[in-house]
Scaffold this motif. Sequence first.
Motif, PDB file in Angstrom:
ATOM      1  N   MET A 103       1.066  -1.425  -0.132  1.00 45.20           N
ATOM      2  CA  MET A 103       0.043  -0.327   0.263  1.00 45.20           C
ATOM      3  C   MET A 103       1.520   1.354   0.146  1.00 45.20           C
ATOM      4  O   MET A 103       2.000   1.078   1.032  1.00 45.20           O
ATOM      5  N   LYS A 104       0.408   2.405  -1.212  1.00 49.52           N
ATOM      6  CA  LYS A 104       1.196   3.094  -1.042  1.00 49.52           C
ATOM      7  C   LYS A 104       0.800   4.708  -0.370  1.00 49.52           C
ATOM      8  O   LYS A 104      -0.264   4.708  -0.772  1.00 49.52           O
ATOM      9  N   MET A 105       1.859   5.501   0.275  1.00 47.40           N
ATOM     10  CA  MET A 105       1.044   6.372   0.877  1.00 47.40           C
ATOM     11  C   MET A 105       1.467   7.713   0.197  1.00 47.40           C
ATOM     12  O   MET A 105       2.808   7.874  -0.443  1.00 47.40           O
ATOM     13  N   LYS A 106       0.103   7.929   0.301  1.00 48.19           N
ATOM     14  CA  LYS A 106       0.125   9.508  -0.773  1.00 48.19           C
ATOM     15  C   LYS A 106       0.724  11.094   0.860  1.00 48.19           C
ATOM     16  O   LYS A 106      -0.028  11.099   1.305  1.00 48.19           O
ATOM     17  N   TYR A 107       1.488  11.449   0.160  1.00 51.34           N
ATOM     18  CA  TYR A 107       1.955  12.639   1.275  1.00 51.34           C
ATOM     19  C   TYR A 107       1.791  14.052   0.497  1.00 51.34           C
ATOM     20  O   TYR A 107       1.888  14.561  -0.786  1.00 51.34           O
ATOM     21  N   ASP A 108       1.343  14.862   1.330  1.00 48.99           N
ATOM     22  CA  ASP A 108       0.448  16.285   0.718  1.00 48.99           C
ATOM     23  C   ASP A 108       1.770  17.093   0.804  1.00 48.99           C
ATOM     24  O   ASP A 108       2.700  17.283   1.824  1.00 48.99           O
ATOM     25  N   GLU A 109       1.782  17.630  -0.570  1.00 47.03           N
ATOM     26  CA  GLU A 109       3.364  18.836  -0.321  1.00 47.03           C
ATOM     27  C   GLU A 109       3.153  19.531   0.340  1.00 47.03           C
ATOM     28  O   GLU A 109       4.340  20.744   1.230  1.00 47.03           O
ATOM     29  N   GLY A 110       2.242  20.134   0.741  1.00 46.94           N
ATOM     30  CA  GLY A 110       1.716  21.552   1.218  1.00 46.94           C
ATOM     31  C   GLY A 110       2.276  22.384   0.292  1.00 46.94           C
ATOM     32  O   GLY A 110       2.859  22.898  -0.996  1.00 46.94           O
ATOM     33  N   PHE A 111       2.507  23.524   1.239  1.00 47.49           N
ATOM     34  CA  PHE A 111       3.295  25.061   0.026  1.00 47.49           C
ATOM     35  C   PHE A 111       4.915  24.948   0.082  1.00 47.49           C
ATOM     36  O   PHE A 111       5.508  24.721   1.187  1.00 47.49           O
ATOM     37  N   SER A 112       4.963  25.766  -0.993  1.00 48.07           N
ATOM     38  CA  SER A 112       6.431  25.486  -1.282  1.00 48.07           C
ATOM     39  C   SER A 112       7.257  26.902  -0.483  1.00 48.07           C
ATOM     40  O   SER A 112       6.283  28.234  -0.051  1.00 48.07           O
ATOM     41  N   PHE A 113       8.011  26.846  -0.011  1.00 49.85           N
ATOM     42  CA  PHE A 113       8.442  28.384   0.471  1.00 49.85           C
ATOM     43  C   PHE A 113       8.111  29.334  -0.152  1.00 49.85           C
ATOM     44  O   PHE A 113       7.906  30.174   0.227  1.00 49.85           O
ATOM     45  N   ILE A 114       8.616  29.799  -2.076  1.00 50.66           N
ATOM     46  CA  ILE A 114       8.318  30.178  -2.602  1.00 50.66           C
ATOM     47  C   ILE A 114       6.564  31.056  -2.458  1.00 50.66           C
ATOM     48  O   ILE A 114       6.168  31.900  -2.786  1.00 50.66           O
ATOM     49  N   GLU A 115       5.858  30.134  -2.321  1.00 52.62           N
ATOM     50  CA  GLU A 115       4.667  30.368  -2.576  1.00 52.62           C
ATOM     51  C   GLU A 115       4.031  30.882  -0.685  1.00 52.62           C
ATOM     52  O   GLU A 115       3.378  31.507  -1.112  1.00 52.62           O
ATOM     53  N   THR A 116       4.673  31.148   0.365  1.00 53.00           N
ATOM     54  CA  THR A 116       4.450  30.986   1.052  1.00 53.00           C
ATOM     55  C   THR A 116       5.287  32.586   1.561  1.00 53.00           C
ATOM     56  O   THR A 116       4.317  33.662   1.851  1.00 53.00           O
ATOM     57  N   ILE A 117       6.467  32.835   0.613  1.00 53.46           N
ATOM     58  CA  ILE A 117       6.771  34.199   0.699  1.00 53.46           C
ATOM     59  C   ILE A 117       5.700  35.457  -0.378  1.00 53.46           C
ATOM     60  O   ILE A 117       5.663  35.978  -0.032  1.00 53.46           O
ATOM     61  N   VAL A 118       5.350  34.367  -1.507  1.00 54.65           N
ATOM     62  CA  VAL A 118       4.978  35.370  -2.207  1.00 54.65           C
ATOM     63  C   VAL A 118       3.171  35.545  -1.207  1.00 54.65           C
ATOM     64  O   VAL A 118       2.517  36.888  -1.498  1.00 54.65           O
ATOM     65  N   THR A 119       2.767  34.413  -0.642  1.00 56.68           N
ATOM     66  CA  THR A 119       1.521  34.969   0.068  1.00 56.68           C
ATOM     67  C   THR A 119       1.303  36.459   1.216  1.00 56.68           C
ATOM     68  O   THR A 119       0.841  36.537   1.560  1.00 56.68           O
ATOM     69  N   ILE A 120       2.708  35.900   1.664  1.00 56.26           N
ATOM     70  CA  ILE A 120       2.790  36.656   2.905  1.00 56.26           C
ATOM     71  C   ILE A 120       3.375  38.071   2.641  1.00 56.26           C
ATOM     72  O   ILE A 120       2.227  39.585   2.938  1.00 56.26           O
ATOM     73  N   SER A 121       3.606  38.707   1.173  1.00 57.30           N
ATOM     74  CA  SER A 121       4.186  39.523   0.677  1.00 57.30           C
ATOM     75  C   SER A 121       2.953  40.268   0.395  1.00 57.30           C
ATOM     76  O   SER A 121       2.791  41.690  -0.082  1.00 57.30           O
ATOM     77  N   ILE A 122       2.222  39.679  -0.815  1.00 55.89           N
ATOM     78  CA  ILE A 122       1.011  40.185  -0.325  1.00 55.89           C
ATOM     79  C   ILE A 122      -0.053  40.215   0.628  1.00 55.89           C
ATOM     80  O   ILE A 122      -0.441  41.567   0.142  1.00 55.89           O
ATOM     81  N   ILE A 123      -0.006  39.966   0.979  1.00 57.71           N
ATOM     82  CA  ILE A 123      -0.652  39.890   3.041  1.00 57.71           C
ATOM     83  C   ILE A 123      -0.259  41.605   2.736  1.00 57.71           C
ATOM     84  O   ILE A 123      -1.110  42.882   3.861  1.00 57.71           O
ATOM     85  N   LEU A 124       1.321  41.797   3.305  1.00 59.18           N
ATOM     86  CA  LEU A 124       1.392  42.610   3.409  1.00 59.18           C
ATOM     87  C   LEU A 124       1.451  43.840   2.985  1.00 59.18           C
ATOM     88  O   LEU A 124       1.355  45.039   2.999  1.00 59.18           O
ATOM     89  N   ILE A 125       1.622  43.745   1.722  1.00 57.83           N
ATOM     90  CA  ILE A 125       0.754  45.211   0.458  1.00 57.83           C
ATOM     91  C   ILE A 125      -0.335  45.498   0.783  1.00 57.83           C
ATOM     92  O   ILE A 125      -0.911  46.482   0.847  1.00 57.83           O
ATOM     93  N   LEU A 126      -1.213  44.206   1.053  1.00 55.70           N
ATOM     94  CA  LEU A 126      -2.697  45.157   1.118  1.00 55.70           C
ATOM     95  C   LEU A 126      -2.927  45.663   2.877  1.00 55.70           C
ATOM     96  O   LEU A 126      -3.476  46.756   2.990  1.00 55.70           O
TER      97      LEU A 126
END
Length: 142
Positions: free
Chosen positions: A1-24
């Motif tokens: 049985m193979k387990m599927k791992y959720d990779e989550g947000f990458s570091f770049i995606e996290t930085i972009v999200t934080i940048s958008i929040i800071l700009i707003l």
Amino acid sequence: MKMKYDEGFSFIETIVTISIILILAAAVGFSAIRYIERARIAACRNQIETFRLSLQSYYIDCAIYPTEAQGLSSLWEKPILSPVPPGWDGPYTDRLIPKDPWGYDYIYKNPGDKNLPFTIMSYGADGKAGGEGQNADIYSWE
């Protein structure tokens, strides 16, 4: 049985999200500062108008306006400097005379500008005569 791992947000995606929040957040902050300054100017005008009406009541009771030396504090407590008005029946305000919204004392002149019996003014945000915008002087005769 193979387990599927959720990779989550990458570091770049996290930085972009934080940048958008800071700009707003910055955009909202700059708008709020503009409205805070408008509110301070409106509060100053309202306070000056309250002083003006209180001075009219003072005049009705005392038949004179306070001198510059007596100042606006004579609206709260009976002046001790000459001429002491015998008809003083105050206080004429409901609290001690506050500072303007920028933390400076209001300026009271007797006789006032433009041939008026008195002038009440605030120098605005910079606390200096003259200026524009939030630094503009605010007068009782405006």
